[in-house]
Write a protein that holds these residues in place. Sequence first.
Motif, PDB file in Angstrom:
ATOM      1  N   LYS A 180    -152.823  36.518 -76.354  1.00 46.86           N
ATOM      2  CA  LYS A 180    -153.932  36.100 -75.473  1.00 46.86           C
ATOM      3  C   LYS A 180    -154.019  36.929 -74.185  1.00 46.86           C
ATOM      4  N   ASN A 181    -153.567  38.170 -74.274  1.00 51.72           N
ATOM      5  CA  ASN A 181    -153.713  39.079 -73.132  1.00 51.72           C
ATOM      6  C   ASN A 181    -154.996  39.888 -73.227  1.00 51.72           C
ATOM      7  N   LEU A 182    -155.678  39.781 -74.370  1.00 54.74           N
ATOM      8  CA  LEU A 182    -156.828  40.651 -74.621  1.00 54.74           C
ATOM      9  C   LEU A 182    -157.801  39.963 -75.566  1.00 54.74           C
ATOM     10  N   SER A 183    -159.095  40.161 -75.261  1.00 57.97           N
ATOM     11  CA  SER A 183    -160.130  39.725 -76.212  1.00 57.97           C
ATOM     12  C   SER A 183    -161.217  40.786 -76.225  1.00 57.97           C
ATOM     13  N   PHE A 184    -161.722  41.096 -77.415  1.00 55.24           N
ATOM     14  CA  PHE A 184    -162.807  42.070 -77.507  1.00 55.24           C
ATOM     15  C   PHE A 184    -164.181  41.398 -77.545  1.00 55.24           C
ATOM     16  N   THR A 185    -164.197  40.103 -77.673  1.00 55.34           N
ATOM     17  CA  THR A 185    -165.477  39.408 -77.876  1.00 55.34           C
ATOM     18  C   THR A 185    -166.456  39.706 -76.745  1.00 55.34           C
ATOM     19  N   GLY A 186    -167.596  40.274 -77.128  1.00 57.93           N
ATOM     20  CA  GLY A 186    -168.663  40.551 -76.167  1.00 57.93           C
ATOM     21  C   GLY A 186    -168.382  41.705 -75.214  1.00 57.93           C
ATOM     22  N   LYS A 187    -167.314  42.458 -75.463  1.00 56.21           N
ATOM     23  CA  LYS A 187    -166.918  43.510 -74.508  1.00 56.21           C
ATOM     24  C   LYS A 187    -167.556  44.866 -74.842  1.00 56.21           C
ATOM     25  N   ARG A 188    -167.703  45.679 -73.790  1.00 56.33           N
ATOM     26  CA  ARG A 188    -168.159  47.067 -73.960  1.00 56.33           C
ATOM     27  C   ARG A 188    -166.912  47.956 -74.034  1.00 56.33           C
ATOM     28  N   VAL A 189    -166.794  48.672 -75.130  1.00 59.84           N
ATOM     29  CA  VAL A 189    -165.568  49.425 -75.401  1.00 59.84           C
ATOM     30  C   VAL A 189    -165.902  50.904 -75.547  1.00 59.84           C
ATOM     31  N   LEU A 190    -165.026  51.731 -75.000  1.00 60.79           N
ATOM     32  CA  LEU A 190    -165.164  53.183 -75.163  1.00 60.79           C
ATOM     33  C   LEU A 190    -163.871  53.710 -75.760  1.00 60.79           C
ATOM     34  N   GLU A 191    -163.976  54.463 -76.859  1.00 61.88           N
ATOM     35  CA  GLU A 191    -162.778  55.147 -77.360  1.00 61.88           C
ATOM     36  C   GLU A 191    -162.905  56.628 -77.031  1.00 61.88           C
ATOM     37  N   LEU A 192    -162.007  57.103 -76.183  1.00 61.93           N
ATOM     38  CA  LEU A 192    -162.007  58.519 -75.796  1.00 61.93           C
ATOM     39  C   LEU A 192    -161.129  59.303 -76.766  1.00 61.93           C
TER      40      LEU A 192
ATOM     41  N   ILE B 230    -163.255  47.844 -71.717  1.00 60.75           N
ATOM     42  CA  ILE B 230    -161.999  48.274 -72.337  1.00 60.75           C
ATOM     43  C   ILE B 230    -162.147  49.744 -72.756  1.00 60.75           C
ATOM     44  N   VAL B 231    -161.236  50.571 -72.273  1.00 57.74           N
ATOM     45  CA  VAL B 231    -161.220  51.985 -72.675  1.00 57.74           C
ATOM     46  C   VAL B 231    -159.961  52.202 -73.510  1.00 57.74           C
ATOM     47  N   LEU B 232    -160.139  52.818 -74.680  1.00 57.32           N
ATOM     48  CA  LEU B 232    -159.019  53.046 -75.599  1.00 57.32           C
ATOM     49  C   LEU B 232    -158.824  54.538 -75.774  1.00 57.32           C
ATOM     50  N   MET B 233    -157.576  54.963 -75.857  1.00 57.98           N
ATOM     51  CA  MET B 233    -157.355  56.362 -76.222  1.00 57.98           C
ATOM     52  C   MET B 233    -155.977  56.565 -76.831  1.00 57.98           C
ATOM     53  N   ALA B 234    -155.928  57.394 -77.864  1.00 54.13           N
ATOM     54  CA  ALA B 234    -154.676  57.674 -78.558  1.00 54.13           C
ATOM     55  C   ALA B 234    -154.485  59.180 -78.658  1.00 54.13           C
TER      56      ALA B 234
ATOM     57  N   ILE C 255    -163.017  51.100 -84.296  1.00 56.68           N
ATOM     58  CA  ILE C 255    -163.453  50.301 -85.448  1.00 56.68           C
ATOM     59  C   ILE C 255    -162.779  48.926 -85.388  1.00 56.68           C
ATOM     60  N   PHE C 256    -161.506  48.916 -85.011  1.00 55.71           N
ATOM     61  CA  PHE C 256    -160.792  47.647 -84.848  1.00 55.71           C
ATOM     62  C   PHE C 256    -161.503  46.782 -83.792  1.00 55.71           C
ATOM     63  N   ALA C 257    -161.865  47.408 -82.672  1.00 56.19           N
ATOM     64  CA  ALA C 257    -162.560  46.664 -81.597  1.00 56.19           C
ATOM     65  C   ALA C 257    -163.879  46.088 -82.101  1.00 56.19           C
ATOM     66  N   PHE C 258    -164.574  46.870 -82.903  1.00 55.07           N
ATOM     67  CA  PHE C 258    -165.846  46.419 -83.490  1.00 55.07           C
ATOM     68  C   PHE C 258    -165.621  45.170 -84.347  1.00 55.07           C
ATOM     69  N   PHE C 259    -164.585  45.219 -85.200  1.00 56.25           N
ATOM     70  CA  PHE C 259    -164.308  44.074 -86.072  1.00 56.25           C
ATOM     71  C   PHE C 259    -163.842  42.848 -85.280  1.00 56.25           C
ATOM     72  N   GLN C 260    -163.350  43.086 -84.069  1.00 54.84           N
ATOM     73  CA  GLN C 260    -162.882  41.949 -83.254  1.00 54.84           C
ATOM     74  C   GLN C 260    -163.990  41.407 -82.352  1.00 54.84           C
ATOM     75  N   GLY C 261    -165.218  41.864 -82.557  1.00 58.04           N
ATOM     76  CA  GLY C 261    -166.347  41.232 -81.877  1.00 58.04           C
ATOM     77  C   GLY C 261    -166.848  41.925 -80.617  1.00 58.04           C
ATOM     78  N   ALA C 262    -166.502  43.203 -80.425  1.00 56.16           N
ATOM     79  CA  ALA C 262    -167.023  43.928 -79.253  1.00 56.16           C
ATOM     80  C   ALA C 262    -168.555  43.967 -79.304  1.00 56.16           C
ATOM     81  N   ALA C 263    -169.178  43.943 -78.131  1.00 56.69           N
ATOM     82  CA  ALA C 263    -170.642  43.996 -78.077  1.00 56.69           C
ATOM     83  C   ALA C 263    -171.143  45.424 -78.239  1.00 56.69           C
TER      84      ALA C 263
END
Length: 310
Positions: free
Chosen positions: A119-131, A227-231, A140-148
């Motif tokens: 419960k430290n993170l939720s993607f629901t309704g969030k704007r996410v950027l993968e750099l 949420i900004v993601l990068m690997a 894609i994971f963020a999309f499946f978890q309900g990102a807006a």
Amino acid sequence: MDTNPSASPAGTFFLFDEKPQSGLGLGFLDSPQNPTPPPPPCLEVLPSQYVNQASSNVDLTVEPVNVDGLTLLKGRVSTREVFGLSNSDLVPGKYEGGLKLWEGSLDLIKTLNSEMKEKNLSFTGKRVLELGCGHGLPGIFAFFQGAAAVHFQDFNAEVLQCLTIPNVNANIQQISVSSTEKCVSEAELRYFAGDWSEVHRILPQTLSDENGINECQTVNNTAGYDIVLMAETVYSISALPSLYKLIKKCTCSPHGVVYVAAKKHYFGVGGGSRRFISMVEKDGVFAAVLVAEFADGSSNVREVWKLHFR
Ligand SMILES: C[S@@+](CC[C@H](N)C(=O)[O-])C[C@H]1O[C@@H](n2cnc3c(N)ncnc32)[C@H](O)[C@@H]1O
């Protein structure tokens, strides 16, 4: 699966996992005979473009990847077909490694999954950027978890056209076919190519001002990514300042967070999670917390860090 770069075929630069053998350092990076070319222009790649442009002659095969019990699809295309390069992890300034699936992106998904469970993170309704998205599996994971909205960025438009977009589509199709419930969201999916020093000009949720922080609460409630993601994006020392500047411009202050998955050190190139985090801490805008460590003995220690505004 080719997630371990040290298992790459002969001729690969072996940049990231192994200490270079004699003569396999990155001397060529600084060589006056091999100056880094200017970056390709920034552009948004529309999903409709992938069917009729660079990808039309490129075969994509997909295979399943299991991450903590979740099955995602991973596309594979040939570096030779897309860039005319054989067996290269990357060629600085021309091709930055996006066609290969790097271990860090799977580490990142595992960490995001744990963060959600705790419960430290939720993607629901969030704007996410993968750099530096490449295959785009964390996005894609963020999309499946309900990102807006999920926006994907890569250095190369060809990577987005030939790999990211078809890979996103393949994953969505798989979920739609295998699920009886209507669980695929209506998220906004967009794709942006360009160098980190310039791509803020076309990223919709990013400040165009050169040095600012994106104070989305006070300036504009809809601006900034939550949420900004990068690997595996912090390997090149010379690119770290522009990457960090971009993160400051596009992460929504004060609540936005950044997850960074990377190897502790990239032998031969000098970058790494520790080098990047030291830059972040010196700047003082973000606090950095180590949230996961992966040391499987087969390669360099890998880490996932979370940045949040101080
Ligand atoms: C090693 S690949 C990692 C790909 C993917 N995140 C993964 O883990 O499989 C590095 C990624 O960062 C992007 N990248 C590297 N340098 C860049 C730069 N200067 N500007 C923009 N993108 C860059 C590349 O296009 C590529 O997608």
